[in-house]
Design a protein around this motif. Structure first.
Motif: not given
Lengths: 626, 194
Positions: A229, A474, B102-105, B107-109, B141-143, B146-149, B162
């Motif tokens: 992720p 997490f 709910d990927g890392t990027a 999740h932290v947002k 879904v894990a990731c 599309a973490c940039g958005i 976003q």
């Protein structure tokens, strides 16, 4: 059909002359990020408007009519700047427009035709607000070295002609003509290329090992199961320059004596699957895949296998099981896949980016590659820079670039003047590195020494508003979900670690729990079979090592310094503001709020479940959060 | 040969059972086509399951049993593969598959808040993932890469960048409205025809 090397050269000249006759090239980024922001509408609008001028051309038209010149509108892969998407790039002026809307198409086209620039859409550095019409000057791009990604964003990934025009498949031609398979392995070994999937095993050594195996049937597998992720480098490369990866795969096939290649791509990446599929079909049509490639006598075919959503399939033996239609569970090594891999045959498994590096190494030589990066980690590396940073996106830097340069120069620092807390590197197998580590060079060995790893290259920036224990929880949740269940240590250990971390964020943990967490983490690391289990504890161990005081604050201080963990939040009703409407009492799932209508209500702290439902329902802002 | 079993005369009471049988028969024909397309190769099992899920939005039990028999492997093996991968579902899914990344990027947002809001909106309780009207299935879904958005939400194949809880709710509202409208229209058509 391109049957010989000479014909490839002629094809290159022909396609290149076509591209030269495109007086203006308007490039619309069509990566997943920009498409989500509406890039296809912009593309359609630009194409429609350009067609009205009567000057719209594409490569088919230019090939048909040799005297024809005109303007082209091209869909490209990711330019790496997803946060500012949709992006439109105008060549040869080199102007980059950001946050473009379909309504802007007419203005962009008109200005471009008149040699002008639409000032209001020009890329601005998010940190300073300074406009950069030529993005190469901007901090985000200036420190990058786009090598593997050189064509990403400047060519149409669905047209093999554009790749050939820029020298594509010349490396394959060179390998087939000038080099023996052994020499190809030697060259890659000499270049110092190491696996870009995370572990960093020398690629040339892997190839040589597979080459020496007896047998006629061997396989090359491209690992496109980018499951971390927070990582999307491989997706971008497959979407933006699929032929480069395919060329790398064919060269690998030649080097080890394989006649078949398999792309294993995650099903979550439908666009990447589509573009690889198109690339394979086009290469077959041109004769660059199939029998007797370029008259060399070497034959090679490629196909795609879609994954079905299992993180563990990034591990090579699990990937092979999955590619054979089994549950994706790892098995012990040896035998290594190079000896017994896909269907029991010698198999080389390379990451997408690893294969993407191969054509340039063969073309330019090992020494050229060695000159990039550091002594032990040669070349460049792509990273996905995300999280709490101004410039999120796809980045490529020489190995050895420091984290500070990455976060503060390329990334432009943290938005909202928040304080940097950590950078999470390498996904669930990696670790969290604190501020003191910012000057650490990004290469395989430096990171390993600090309890983190390059991984596939995900970099998630975390600021003071994120709770480090919650982040560790997490990752543990993710790993626990994704553990395949084969090894007891990983299956049970991750569950226990998750329970302990949950206890900490719920404010119920003791110091003994903290010790137990550390102990379980060590056991899981030592007693698991595959990479997933061996590294499962990394997020816990690295945060315990660098952010112990934050754990202690939760356990001993009964507080969450970042204010994230709900268990440590307190709610109270301001009697001055409360109108006594009773909405909060009805919304409270714990029945902790009581009172009489039209009089201030009260929260019973012993019953409060800290969910915050009262804050959300109050219309008068009377519920205070501490 | 296909469809031959449908010609048997049945009494009124058996019609419902017959319909079900016919539906199953059609499904097995579809599975047979998928098997043929993949040359009955065991190694293509995952690709076949993907095609079945594509057609039915889940993996019907009868289809898996048929697949196992045709491939000469045990149903347990097929179920073992089907349950291993996150992509496959043994339960029918809603018309709209809503996946909150709910990927890392993400999740932290604060992607969790988006999920919570939608779960509340769709009245999903006690581990249920599909809304009572069968329209929406909510998943994480894990990731999605599309973490940039980030944070990202995907409904069927459309990516929404976003996101905020409010924006996500508005999108669901719009879909609900479209559905109600479509239902009203088909109802009025039914009245006219009836």
């Amino acid at each position: 059909m391109i049957a010989t090397e000479l014909e490839l050269k002629q094809a290159q000249d022909e396609y290149a002359s076509c591209l030269e006759r495109e007086r203006i090239r308007i490039l619309v980024c069509a990566g997943t990020g920009c498409i989500a922001n509406g890039a296809m509408r912009i593309y359609e609008e630009l194409t429609r408007l350009a067609a009205e001028t009567g000057d719209l051309v594409d490569i088919d038209l230019l090939m048909e009519e040799e005297a024809r010149e005109g303007h082209a509108v091209v869909k490209t892969g990711c330019r790496g700047f997803c946060a500012a998407g949709p992006l439109v790039h105008v060549e040869p002026a080199g102007v980059l427009y950001t946050h473009v809307k379909a309504e802007d198409a007419a203005e962009i086209l008109q200005a471009t035709l008149q040699g002008q620039v639409v000032e209001r859409l020009v890329y601005r550095d998010p940190a300073t607000g300074q406009p950069y019409p030529q993005p190469e000057q901007a901090p985000f791009y200036r420190r990058q070295k786009r090598q593997v990604l050189e064509h990403c964003g400047s060519i149409d990934p669905e047209r093999i002609e554009e790749y050939i025009a820029l020298g594509g498949y010349q490396a394959l031609a060179k390998a087939l003509r000038e080099m023996t398979p052994e020499q190809v392995c030697q060259e890659v070994m000499a270049s110092g290329l190491r696996g870009r999937g995370g572990a960093g095993f020398p690629t040339g050594k892997k190839w040589e090992f597979a080459r020496l195996q007896p047998g006629d049937t061997k396989y090359v597998v491209c690992n496109g199961d980018e499951g971390d992720p927070g990582a999307f480098m491989n997706r971008s490369l497959m979407e933006g320059d699929p032929h480069r990866v395919l060329e790398g795969m064919i060269i690998a096939g030649y080097a080890i004596g394989a006649s078949e290649g398999v792309f294993y791509v995650r099903a979550e990446y439908p666009l990447a699957v589509r573009r690889i599929r198109i690339a394979i079909a086009q290469a077959e049509e041109k004769g660059l895949l199939g029998d007797n490639i370029l008259g060399s006598g070497f034959s090679f075919r490629a196909s795609i296998k879609e994954g079905a959503g299992a993180f563990v399939c990034g591990e090579e033996t699990a990937l092979l099981a999955s590619a054979e239609g089994e549950r994706g569970m790892p098995r012990p090594k040896p035998p290594f896949p190079a000896v017994s891999g896909l269907y029991g045959r010698p198999t080389v498994i390379n990451n997408v980016e690893t294969l993407g590096n191969v054509p340039a190494i063969i073309r330019n030589g090992a020494q050229w590659f060695r000159n990039l990066g550091t002594e032990k980690s040669a070349g460049t590396k792509t990273f996905a820079l995300t999280g709490k940073v101004r410039n999120t996106g796809l980045v490529e830097v020489p190995m050895g670039c420091t984290l500070r340069e990455m976060v503060f120069d390329i990334g432009g620092g943290i938005p909202g003047d928040k304080r940097f807390k950590a950078v999470q590197i390498g996904g669930p197998s990696g670790g969290c590195l604190p501020e003191e580590m910012l000057d650490l060079p990004l290469d395989y060995d430096s990171l390993q020494a600090k309890g983190a790893m390059v991984g596939s290259g995900g970099l998630v920036v975390i600021d003071e508003d994120n709770c480090i224990v919650e982040v560790a929880r997490f990752f543990m949740q993710f790993i626990q979900n994704e553990s395949c269940g084969k090894c007891v240590a990983c299956r049970e250990g991750t569950k226990q670690m998750l329970a302990l971390l949950q206890k900490i964020v719920d404010g119920k943990a003791t110091m003994e729990d903290l010790d137990l967490l550390e102990e379980v983490a060590t056991v899981v690391r030592d007693a698991s079979l595959c990479g997933l289990g061996k590294t499962a504890a990394n997020p816990v161990l690295s945060t315990l090592r660098y952010f112990r005081e934050e754990y202690l604050a939760h356990v001993q201080g009964r507080t969450c310094p970042a204010g994230v963990c709900a268990a440590f939040r307190h709610y109270a009703i301001d009697p001055e503001k409360c109108k006594g409407c009773g909405r909060c009492a009805r919304a409270c799932p714990a029945g902790a709020i009581t009172g009489e209508l039209k009089k201030p209500y009260v929260i019973d702290q012993t019953k409060c479940a800290h969910c915050g439902a009262c804050v959300d329902t109050c219309r008068f802002g009377a519920v205070e959060e501490r | 040969m296909v469809g031959g079993w449908c010609e048997v005369e049945v009494s009124e009471e058996l019609t419902a059972a017959n319909d079900l049988q016919r539906r199953n028969a059609n499904m097995l024909v579809a599975v047979e086509c998928i098997l043929a397309r993949h040359g009955y190769r065991r190694s293509e099992l995952i690709a076949m399951l993907q095609e079945i899920q594509e057609a039915y939005h889940y993996l019907p039990e009868e289809a898996l049993n048929y697949l196992a028999t045709a491939l000469g492997i045990s149903p347990a093996t097929v179920f073992g593969v089907a349950t291993f991968y996150a992509q496959f579902s043994l339960d029918p899914k809603g018309k709209y598959l809503v996946r909150v990344c709910d990927g890392t990027a993400c999740h932290v947002k604060n992607s969790q808040r988006i999920y919570d809001r939608l779960a509340k909106k769709l009245k999903l309780r006690e581990g249920r993932v599909t809304s009572a009207d069968g329209l929406f299935t909510l998943e994480t879904v894990a990731c999605l890469g599309a973490c940039g958005i980030a944070p990202v939400m995907v409904i069927n194949d459309t990516v929404y960048p976003q996101m905020t809880p409010e924006a996500a709710e508005a999108i669901i509202d719009a879909l609900l409205q479209r559905e109600t409208k479509a239902q009203a229209e088909s109802a009025s058509v039914g009245e006219r025809n009836g």
